[in-house]
Each structure stands twice: as C-alpha cells, then as structure tokens.
Design a protein around this motif. Structure first.
Motif, PDB file in Angstrom:
ATOM      1  N   ASN A  31       0.846  -1.199   0.000  1.00  0.00           N
ATOM      2  CA  ASN A  31       0.000   0.000   0.000  1.00  0.00           C
ATOM      3  C   ASN A  31       0.876   1.241   0.000  1.00  0.00           C
TER       4      ASN A  31
ATOM      5  N   LYS B  67       7.870  -0.503   6.488  1.00  0.00           N
ATOM      6  CA  LYS B  67       7.321   0.814   6.160  1.00  0.00           C
ATOM      7  C   LYS B  67       8.464   1.779   5.891  1.00  0.00           C
TER       8      LYS B  67
ATOM      9  N   ASP C 277       0.516   5.411   0.900  1.00  0.00           N
ATOM     10  CA  ASP C 277      -0.328   6.414   1.548  1.00  0.00           C
ATOM     11  C   ASP C 277       0.487   7.695   1.663  1.00  0.00           C
ATOM     12  N   GLY C 278       0.276   8.592   0.711  1.00  0.00           N
ATOM     13  CA  GLY C 278       1.035   9.832   0.715  1.00  0.00           C
ATOM     14  C   GLY C 278       2.503   9.559   0.465  1.00  0.00           C
TER      15      GLY C 278
END
Length: 649
Positions: A123, A140, A125-126
C-alpha cells in the motif's frame, strides 16, 4: 454519568525497529530482503536459537543449526568480550566488536513452523509505502523513485534509510531465529546472567534481519522455495568454512543435493515409524560437529551415521545419472549435486516415495544393522526404566536424555554418570564382539554394503525395478554375512592383507572394494537361479540374468585375489628380513635382488638404461615365495563357500 474511556487498540506489531533496508539478488537469484538495525540488551529476548524452536520433537525438514558449542562460547567469545585477566584500567583500552548477527523471520503457529508467509499486501499512503505479510510482519518506508538511494519494496520503491520493520512477536507470530552468530549471542546472554551484566548495559548489538519476500502462501503453487528452504541454504552459504557449520549439519542443511534431501527425509521417517522412532535414530549419528569425524563413528554405541550414508550414496548412486534416474523410477531427471532450488518442489515427493523408501528398506533389511539397532533400543529402554523410582534416577535421566537427543553431556555432569555410560558402551561392544555384527563398527564395511547395492542396481536395472533389486541386494548381503559362514572373520587367511591387517581393519579405499568383491563373490557358491526363483524374481530372460550375476561374481573373486597377491607381496617385501620361515641364504638372496632392482630403477631415472632392462629378479622371487600362500587362501575360500571356478594365481 460520564462516558467510559476505552483503551487504545493494541498494536499487532509490538516489536519495531528502524534501520537500513535492502534487497539482495544477483543474476536473477531468488530475492532475499534485509533490514540492518541494532538491538540493546533488553531486546535480545526476541532473538531465538534454532534449537529452541521445536523443543519436543525433531523435524529434520525444518532443521537449521540446532547445536551450540557452549563451552567454546563461554571460554572464547565471552572471554573476548570481557577478558578475565585484565584490570579495569586495561579493559578501558580493550577493543572489541562483533559483526552483525543474522536472524531470519520464521512463522510459527501452535509451536509448529509454517514454511510460507501470509500473502503480501503493498500500500502507498502519501509519502509512505507499507508492505504487510498478514499479521506476521511489515515494512514501512518513505516513497522514493531515485534508484541510487532506494530499494524495491513490493510494487514500489522506498528510501533505503530510515525504514521501520514491525513484527508480531506473539507465540503465534514471527520468530527471529539466528542463522549466523548464535555462539556470539549465547556468550552475551551468558554474561547477562552473570555478575558481569553491568558491563553490557550500553551494548547495542548489530543485527541483520533477513526474509524472502516472495515465500508466501499464494506463491506455493508456483513452486517458490519456502522460507525454511531459503534459510537452510543461506545458513550453509554464510558458514562456508563448513567446520563452523559442523560436519553433519553441512549435510542436513543443504537443499541442492539429492543425498542431503533424502537423508533429512530418512531421519524424519525413522522418527515417525512406530517400529523404530527416536530410540533407533539415537543410534544414528547426526550431530557431529567436525567435518573430519562426519564419515566415521565417534560413539561406540552408534550403529551408523548420516555422514557414512551420505558418502556411500554419493560415491555410488550419485556417480551415475542412469542409476539416479533408475532409483527414482524414471519419474524425474535431476542431477545429484547443485540442482536449482526452484526444482525442489517438483521432485520432493518422488524422492520420498522412491529413494528414501529404498535406503530405509536397505538399511533396516540388513541383519547386522537390524540386530545392532534392536540391541541399542533395548539398552536405551533399560536405562529409561531406571529414570524413575531408583536412587540413581537423576543419573539415568542425564544419560537417557543425552543419547536420545544426540547432545553432549555437560562437563560438570560427566563424572557422576561415567559408570552408566561406560556400561552402555561395554554392553554395546560386547554384543558386537560375539558375532559378525562387529563389522558395523567400521565405516568401510558399511560403505561396501552400499557399493554391493550399487553393483546390483547397475547389473539388474534392465530386468527388474529398483525396489526388487534393493530387496535382492539385502538377500545377497545377508547370505554373505551369516554368522555360521564367517566370510569376513578375522581368522580367515584370505581376509588377511585385503581386509584385516595386524588384528585391525586395513585402512584405505581398497579395503572397501575388497569387502564388496567378497560379498559379490559369495554368489559363486550359491545356486543363483534358485535364489532368484525363491524370492519371486522370475523373468523371461532369467538365463541372461543368471549369466550376468555369475559373471559379476567370477570377476569379483578374481579381482579379490589379484589384490590379495599384490598386498601379500607388498607385505612380504617389508617382512622377509624378520621371517622365521626363511633361511639366512634365502634372505641374503632377496636382499641382493632388492639392491639390484633399486639400482636398475635409479639407472632408468638417470637415463642410463631403458625400462625394458630393469632387473625384476626381486619381484619374481617375492612372487614365488607368496604363491603357495595365495593358493592356500584361494582354497580356504573355495572350501568355505563352495565355488567351482578357476582363480588365476
């Protein structure tokens, strides 16, 4: 009434570390990702030794290195960190450093290792990219398309540093298992449990966390290597000196070698067999550290070792692609050594159904193996019975546990159990001395058995399947090793110089060949057709089969006595000067002939005469002196097995 406040949701990924992220893949190799970080002393509880993973059972397919040389870790590595002979002032100038410990992410559920990770989800996200492998672990980092300063994370790229790794360290979650550096970690943990703990309070241990990102459940159908396969492979690679790995662990951890795969499966099969189990496996050495000792027996109660079996397989079946295909029922064609790891899944089941079953049948079918295994289990069970309700139950528990788990008895306990252990060794050896099973003590004999199997597989593969030939090989070996026959007895004249020498086994690969030739040669004293028919080996070409086997037997006997005469001559050339059977004149004649022989060899070396002019009188004299002995040895074997062949002396 005021509103109740709820607790914040518990974070699944309790252990978080920040570090540098990278991918390791070269020339299209299966990718392994890593995070290089550090752990302080409070974090070390999250690092697991491989031997702690499955405490109640042995699973050789899940095995990574399990054994730790605790004495070495205490004496050498702990001493390196905190030298006991240095003063506090000297310690301040002490320079120490450990390279990163390599730890692997393994998935555990209900105390079982799961070989594949959950499906990965990527994923963005920004500015952040996150990859999650279910609730097992996640990575991450900051999104970054600059190739020089980023690494590939799933479908995206992230800055190499900083990157956060989060792990679910619940009992059903991720385990960080040490695959390189476990002795370093053991030494540190030992110090933390001692009065030297304060010396490590500022320690930050470099740790490299590795994982194969594509070893996921959805990829299993694509025959992608599992996490355990990858880590076994890595373990052998990062410990390339082999002595560090340990002789037997080199075998157990390899995944690109048929014999290693087969031996792991063989050990697991023995453990799970209700007729054998852990007690039988404890008579098979599989935990020897030294490469030098891996192919011999180091314990006097042992029956065989995985090193002996592996060497025997590799030098016989592993040397012929045709025989490899044959024992695998021609279901797959694969090289014995260094096959591609991605191929493993395609033939894993075939190896289990064919080669492993045949090795198992072969070993357990040979009487000398079976009787020694049975005796070992009986002795071990007798020790187990004394672990309860006796004054010395603790001593018996120590011995039983050490033998059953193939572990070393701690040095501080050796003294108290010495009598029990000595009795076990004595009982084992006494049993073997009383019959032909003493040959089990020698790796050369055991490898000769496999050589006989290989010869018969080669000779009969055009007529029968490998299962039938394996059964026939067992029959041939058992007939040759019957107690009442005494074919390999130390007292046999024909066994001297070829197999036995000065009361012990004659060392060298030639001895293995001689044992093989005697066992195959024993067929000359049997009605081969009758043996085949008795064992339901009827065949439309049975006449050709009989001729094939009788020819192999005749050749084996002739080879055996050619070697016997050669070895006897070599021995005579050394011994004749002390022989009580020769007169002084005969010894003088031999001495003179030997000097002339050596002089002529020197003249050839210096170019003064041709090889054709060498004086061979000495060799002719020696041949004449031993000729009668050779004939006596031939006649002794003829009387024993009843063969009707002409052996050329």
């Amino acid at each position: 009434m005021s509103e109740l406040k709820g607790f914040a949701p518990r974070d699944t990924f309790e252990l978080k570390r920040t570090g540098t992220f990278g991918n390791f893949s070269a020339a299209g190799s299966f990718p392994v990702d890593y995070v290089l970080t550090s752990f302080d002393i409070e974090d070390l509880k999250h690092l697991t030794f491989a031997r702690e993973l499955v405490s109640n059972s042995l699973d050789f397919e899940m095995m990574m290195q399990r054994d730790i040389d605790e004495d070495r870790a205490r004496k050498e590595l702990a001493e390196y960190i905190y030298p006991s002979n240095k003063s506090s002032t000297e310690l301040e100038s002490n320079i120490v450093f450990f390279p990163p410990i390599i730890v692997a992410i393994l998935r555990v559920k209900d105390d079982e290792i799961l070989t594949y990770y959950p499906e990965r989800q990527d994923n963005i996200d920004g500015d952040f990219v996150e990859s999650r492998w279910g609730d097992l672990f996640k990575i991450k980092g900051f999104s970054d398309e600059n190739l020089k300063q980023s690494s590939k994370l799933g479908d995206y790229r992230v800055q190499k540093s900083p990157v956060e790794i989060g792990l679910n360290t619940n009992s059903d979650g991720a385990k960080l298992v040490v695959i390189d550096g476990q002795h370093r970690l053991f030494a540190i943990k030992e110090m933390l449990n001692s009065d030297k703990k304060s010396a490590l309070e500022d320690l930050h241990l470099p740790v490299c966390i590795v994982f194969p990102p594509n070893a996921t459940e959805p990829n299993q159908i694509n025959k992608v290597p599992s996490s355990t396969e990858v880590f076994r492979h890595l373990f052998v690679d990062v410990n390339a000196t082999m002595e560090q790995v340990g002789g037997h662990f080199t075998i157990l951890l390899k995944d690109n070698n048929i014999s290693s795969v087969a031996i792991r499966k063989l050990c697991d099969k023995i453990i799970r067999d209700s007729d054998y189990g852990r007690e039988t496996l404890s008579a098979i050495e599989w935990n020897t550290k030294s490469k030098k000792d891996a192919t011999v027996l180091t314990k006097r109660y042992s029956v065989t070792s995985i090193g002996i079996i592996e060497k025997a397989l590799s030098e016989t079946i592993g040397n012929s692609q045709r025989v490899i295909n044959y024992v695998l029922d021609n279901e797959v064609e694969i090289e014995w050594e260094n096959f591609d790891l991605s191929q493993r899944a395609s033939f894993d089941d075939v190896i289990s159904r064919t080669l492993v079953e045949r090795i198992y049948t072969f070993i357990m079918g040979i009487d000398v193996y079976r009787s020694c295994f049975d005796k070992h289990v009986a002795l071990l069970n007798a020790i187990e019975e004394k672990t309860c309700g006796t004054n010395n139950s603790t001593k018996y528990k120590i011995v039983h546990k050490a033998i059953l788990n193939a572990t070393t008895i701690p040095s501080d306990e050796k003294g108290i159990i010495e009598d029990i252990y000595a009795q076990l060794l004595s009982d084992s050896q006494q049993f073997r001395k009383n019959n032909v099973t003493m040959v089990i003590n020698y790796a050369l004999f055991q490898r000769a058995f496999f050589s006989v199997w290989y010869t018969l597989l080669t000779k009969l593969r055009s007529y029968y399947n490998a299962e039938v030939v394996t059964d026939f090989s067992i029959i041939v070996i058992n007939k040759a090793l019957k107690d009442e026959l005494g074919l390999l007895s130390l007292s046999n004249k024909f066994c001297q110089y070829n197999i036995w020498l000065d009361g012990g086994i004659k060392k060298g690969e030639g001895t293995k060949k001689n044992i093989h030739d005697l066992i195959i040669g024993n067929l000359s004293g049997l009605n081969v057709r009758e043996v085949l028919l008795e064992n339901n080996m009827t065949h439309e070409n049975i006449d050709s089969i009989v001729v094939e086997l009788e020819g192999a037997s005749e050749k084996a006997l002739n080879d055996y006595f050619v070697k016997y005469k050669e070895n006897r001559q070599k021995s005579f050339q050394v011994e004749y000067v002390r022989s009580s059977q020769l007169t002084e004149d005969e010894i003088e004649e031999l001495d003179q002939a030997k000097r002339m022989f050596e002089i002529s060899l020197e003249k050839v070396r210096t170019g003064k005469i041709d090889k054709a002019d060498i004086d061979y009188t000495f060799e002719k004299l020696v041949s004449n002196y031993v000729s009668d002995e050779v004939e006596e040895a031939i006649q002794e074997l003829r009387n024993l097995i009843g063969f009707d062949l002409t052996i050329v002396n």
